[in-house]
Design an enzyme around this catalytic site. Structure first.
Site, PDB file in Angstrom:
ATOM      1  N   SER A 179      12.296  36.251 -50.703  1.00  0.00           N
ATOM      2  CA  SER A 179      11.951  36.339 -51.934  1.00  0.00           C
ATOM      3  C   SER A 179      10.504  36.815 -52.308  1.00  0.00           C
ATOM      4  CB  SER A 179      11.709  34.861 -52.602  1.00  0.00           C
ATOM      5  OG  SER A 179      13.280  34.139 -52.560  1.00  0.00           O
ATOM      6  N   ARG A 213       5.884  26.104 -51.337  1.00  0.00           N
ATOM      7  CA  ARG A 213       5.667  27.249 -50.299  1.00  0.00           C
ATOM      8  C   ARG A 213       4.186  27.741 -50.007  1.00  0.00           C
ATOM      9  NH1 ARG A 213       9.882  26.375 -50.502  1.00  0.00           N
ATOM     10  NH2 ARG A 213      11.687  27.277 -51.132  1.00  0.00           N
ATOM     11  N   GLU A 222       5.137  35.734 -53.348  1.00  0.00           N
ATOM     12  CA  GLU A 222       5.520  34.801 -52.567  1.00  0.00           C
ATOM     13  C   GLU A 222       5.082  35.185 -50.828  1.00  0.00           C
ATOM     14  OE1 GLU A 222       8.824  32.148 -52.577  1.00  0.00           O
ATOM     15  OE2 GLU A 222       9.200  32.600 -50.464  1.00  0.00           O
TER      16      GLU A 222
HETATM   17  C1  LIG Z   1      16.506  37.277 -45.755  1.00  0.00           C
HETATM   18  C2  LIG Z   1      15.467  36.343 -45.721  1.00  0.00           C
HETATM   19  C3  LIG Z   1      15.731  35.128 -46.510  1.00  0.00           C
HETATM   20  C4  LIG Z   1      14.580  34.094 -46.771  1.00  0.00           C
HETATM   21  N1  LIG Z   1      15.003  32.833 -47.305  1.00  0.00           N
HETATM   22  C5  LIG Z   1      13.941  32.095 -47.232  1.00  0.00           C
HETATM   23  C6  LIG Z   1      14.410  30.615 -47.916  1.00  0.00           C
HETATM   24  O1  LIG Z   1      15.169  30.480 -48.137  1.00  0.00           O
HETATM   25  N2  LIG Z   1      13.117  29.761 -48.146  1.00  0.00           N
HETATM   26  C7  LIG Z   1      11.792  30.181 -47.434  1.00  0.00           C
HETATM   27  O2  LIG Z   1      10.848  29.389 -47.638  1.00  0.00           O
HETATM   28  N3  LIG Z   1      11.491  31.261 -47.246  1.00  0.00           N
HETATM   29  C8  LIG Z   1      12.530  32.370 -46.905  1.00  0.00           C
HETATM   30  N4  LIG Z   1      12.218  33.657 -46.245  1.00  0.00           N
HETATM   31  C9  LIG Z   1      10.754  33.769 -45.920  1.00  0.00           C
HETATM   32  C10 LIG Z   1      10.472  33.653 -44.618  1.00  0.00           C
HETATM   33  O3  LIG Z   1      11.729  33.483 -43.644  1.00  0.00           O
HETATM   34  C11 LIG Z   1       9.773  32.295 -44.382  1.00  0.00           C
HETATM   35  O4  LIG Z   1       8.711  32.256 -45.292  1.00  0.00           O
HETATM   36  C12 LIG Z   1       9.551  31.952 -42.996  1.00  0.00           C
HETATM   37  O5  LIG Z   1       8.901  30.643 -42.809  1.00  0.00           O
HETATM   38  C13 LIG Z   1       8.365  32.871 -42.443  1.00  0.00           C
HETATM   39  O6  LIG Z   1       8.165  32.833 -40.989  1.00  0.00           O
HETATM   40  P1  LIG Z   1       7.879  33.965 -40.014  1.00  0.00           P
HETATM   41  O7  LIG Z   1       7.810  33.277 -38.597  1.00  0.00           O
HETATM   42  O8  LIG Z   1       8.752  35.082 -40.132  1.00  0.00           O
HETATM   43  O9  LIG Z   1       6.099  34.228 -40.662  1.00  0.00           O
HETATM   44  P2  LIG Z   1       5.584  35.477 -40.858  1.00  0.00           P
HETATM   45  O10 LIG Z   1       6.357  36.119 -41.830  1.00  0.00           O
HETATM   46  O11 LIG Z   1       5.461  36.188 -39.469  1.00  0.00           O
HETATM   47  O12 LIG Z   1       4.218  34.824 -41.408  1.00  0.00           O
HETATM   48  C14 LIG Z   1       4.163  34.494 -42.556  1.00  0.00           C
HETATM   49  C15 LIG Z   1       2.634  33.739 -42.589  1.00  0.00           C
HETATM   50  O13 LIG Z   1       2.554  32.568 -41.725  1.00  0.00           O
HETATM   51  C16 LIG Z   1       1.686  32.889 -40.904  1.00  0.00           C
HETATM   52  N5  LIG Z   1       1.863  32.237 -39.562  1.00  0.00           N
HETATM   53  C17 LIG Z   1       2.811  32.757 -38.870  1.00  0.00           C
HETATM   54  N6  LIG Z   1       3.077  31.889 -37.730  1.00  0.00           N
HETATM   55  C18 LIG Z   1       1.985  31.087 -38.028  1.00  0.00           C
HETATM   56  C19 LIG Z   1       1.477  30.108 -36.656  1.00  0.00           C
HETATM   57  N7  LIG Z   1       2.005  29.824 -35.760  1.00  0.00           N
HETATM   58  N8  LIG Z   1       0.562  29.602 -37.293  1.00  0.00           N
HETATM   59  C20 LIG Z   1      -0.124  29.630 -38.352  1.00  0.00           C
HETATM   60  N9  LIG Z   1       0.214  30.623 -39.332  1.00  0.00           N
HETATM   61  C21 LIG Z   1       1.276  31.128 -38.983  1.00  0.00           C
HETATM   62  C22 LIG Z   1       1.029  34.303 -40.950  1.00  0.00           C
HETATM   63  O14 LIG Z   1      -0.239  34.738 -40.398  1.00  0.00           O
HETATM   64  C23 LIG Z   1       1.520  34.588 -42.358  1.00  0.00           C
HETATM   65  O15 LIG Z   1       0.481  34.444 -43.212  1.00  0.00           O
HETATM   66  C24 LIG Z   1      13.266  34.442 -45.988  1.00  0.00           C
HETATM   67  C25 LIG Z   1      12.938  35.842 -45.511  1.00  0.00           C
HETATM   68  C26 LIG Z   1      13.882  36.677 -45.508  1.00  0.00           C
HETATM   69  C27 LIG Z   1      13.815  37.900 -44.834  1.00  0.00           C
END
Ligand SMILES: Cc1cc2nc3c(=O)[nH]c(=O)nc-3n(C[C@H](O)[C@H](O)[C@H](O)COP(=O)(O)OP(=O)(O)OC[C@H]3O[C@@H](n4cnc5c(N)ncnc54)[C@H](O)[C@@H]3O)c2cc1C
Length: 297
Positions: free
Chosen positions: A222, A173, A292
């Site tokens: 998580s 992560r 996380e």
């Molecule tokens: C129901 C549910 C289930 C999930 N299951 C999982 C799972 O199985 N495994 C897992 O690992 N995660 C899981 N997640 C967490 C999440 O979906 C992941 O971490 C996902 O990769 C976050 O992507 P996001 O675009 O929503 O990022 P955001 O939540 O918008 O941002 C997360 C971080 O990434 C940074 N960021 C976003 N875009 C960029 C970019 N283009 N360049 C640089 N930095 C950036 C942001 O500044 C922030 O620090 C889950 C979440 C939910 C709600």
């Protein structure tokens, strides 16, 4: 917050795509938190470069968000510019076993396009409700992490004029990406597979998520990282925290490592509940859980 001069300077670069005092809660999956002083959806590298350079010159804090699925926004909001990538950043191209996905591509779209093209290796990412950019930053995954299939990443570092390529180091992560680097696209190396088999695997994994995760209520996935050799959900459950609540936030009965927003939760509620859970697990098992989820800063 932003001065009139800072607002005017940002507007001169971003024109109609910038808005001020924009609520961020609806742009996250937990649906908590306050407004961004400024918010822009940016669809191309030229505008992104200009916006980040302007922020650096004006000493305006900036942050990038994807789908906000791993993000808590503080109740007081964010004092600078929040950027979400759109447009050009949503393109996916496939050549042989190489897939290039723009940073704003939904992870699920990447998985589906790869499956249709008969490419295997990304199935473990399906159902993660974020973008490719967020996934690279977080090294999102399950039994397969995005870092396992990344060949290289295109980034734009704030204040620098050109995009560069990098191959970050990935660990559980986490990625070694610089805080000031925005992921603009990622190149993945997948393997040939049978489209029907890959699609069946996607369906199986989505069904498993639907059965085990509290997807009917807002959440951020998580809340805690798994400690080495164990699962945060097991520890939280065994510490008796399921169903605990604080304000509008509640530890899910369905999945102990999920905090859900039962309605009207604040960011402070979620963090206070997470603190109580952390303390209970520490007291019972001597294990220090680590968040996380990212808090927008
Ligand atoms: C129901 C549910 C289930 C999930 N299951 C999982 C799972 O199985 N495994 C897992 O690992 N995660 C899981 N997640 C967490 C999440 O979906 C992941 O971490 C996902 O990769 C976050 O992507 P996001 O675009 O929503 O990022 P955001 O939540 O918008 O941002 C997360 C971080 O990434 C940074 N960021 C976003 N875009 C960029 C970019 N283009 N360049 C640089 N930095 C950036 C942001 O500044 C922030 O620090 C889950 C979440 C939910 C709600």
């Amino acid at each position: 917050m932003l001065s009139d001069a800072q607002r005017a300077a940002l507007k001169s670069v971003l024109g109609k795509s910038i808005e001020f005092d924009v609520p961020l809660a609806p742009k996250t999956s937990m649906k908590v938190g306050g407004p961004a002083a400024a918010y822009a959806e940016i669809g191309g590298v030229v505008n992104l470069t200009a916006a980040l350079s302007q922020c650096e010159q004006l000493s305006v804090p900036w942050s990038i968000i994807g789908f906000g699925s791993n993000l808590l926004v503080p109740d007081e909001g964010y004092p600078g510019l929040v950027v979400r990538l759109v447009g050009d950043f949503t393109k996916v191209t496939i050549k042989g076993t190489k897939v290039r996905a723009g940073a704003a591509t939904p992870i699920v779209s990447l998985c589906r396009e790869a499956a249709l093209a008969g490419l295997a290796g990304a199935e473990g990412l399906v159902g993660i409700p974020g973008t490719i950019g967020g996934a690279v930053r977080m090294n999102a995954g399950t039994d397969v992490e995005i870092g396992d299939v990344i060949k290289r990443v295109e980034v734009l570092v704030a204040g620098e004029p050109l995009q560069t390529f990098t191959t970050p180091e990935f660990s559980y992560r986490r990625s070694s990406l610089d805080r000031r680097a925005v992921v603009t696209a990622a190149e993945l190396e997948l393997t040939p597979g049978d489209p029907a088999t890959v699609q069946a695997e996607l369906r199986k994994r989505i069904a498993k998520r639907n059965a085990t995760q509290p997807l009917e209520l807002p959440n951020s996935g998580s809340i805690f990282r798994n400690p080495p050799g164990d699962h945060a959900a097991r520890l939280i459950d065994a510490a008796g925290c399921k169903g605990w609540h604080w304000g509008g936030a509640e530890v899910s009965d369905k999945h102990a490592n999920f905090i859900v927003n039962r309605g009207g939760a604040t960011c402070a509620d979620v963090l206070a509940l997470a603190d109580r859970v952390r303390a209970a697990v520490k007291e019972k098992f001597g294990v220090e859980l680590e968040l996380e989820v990212h808090v927008l800063a």
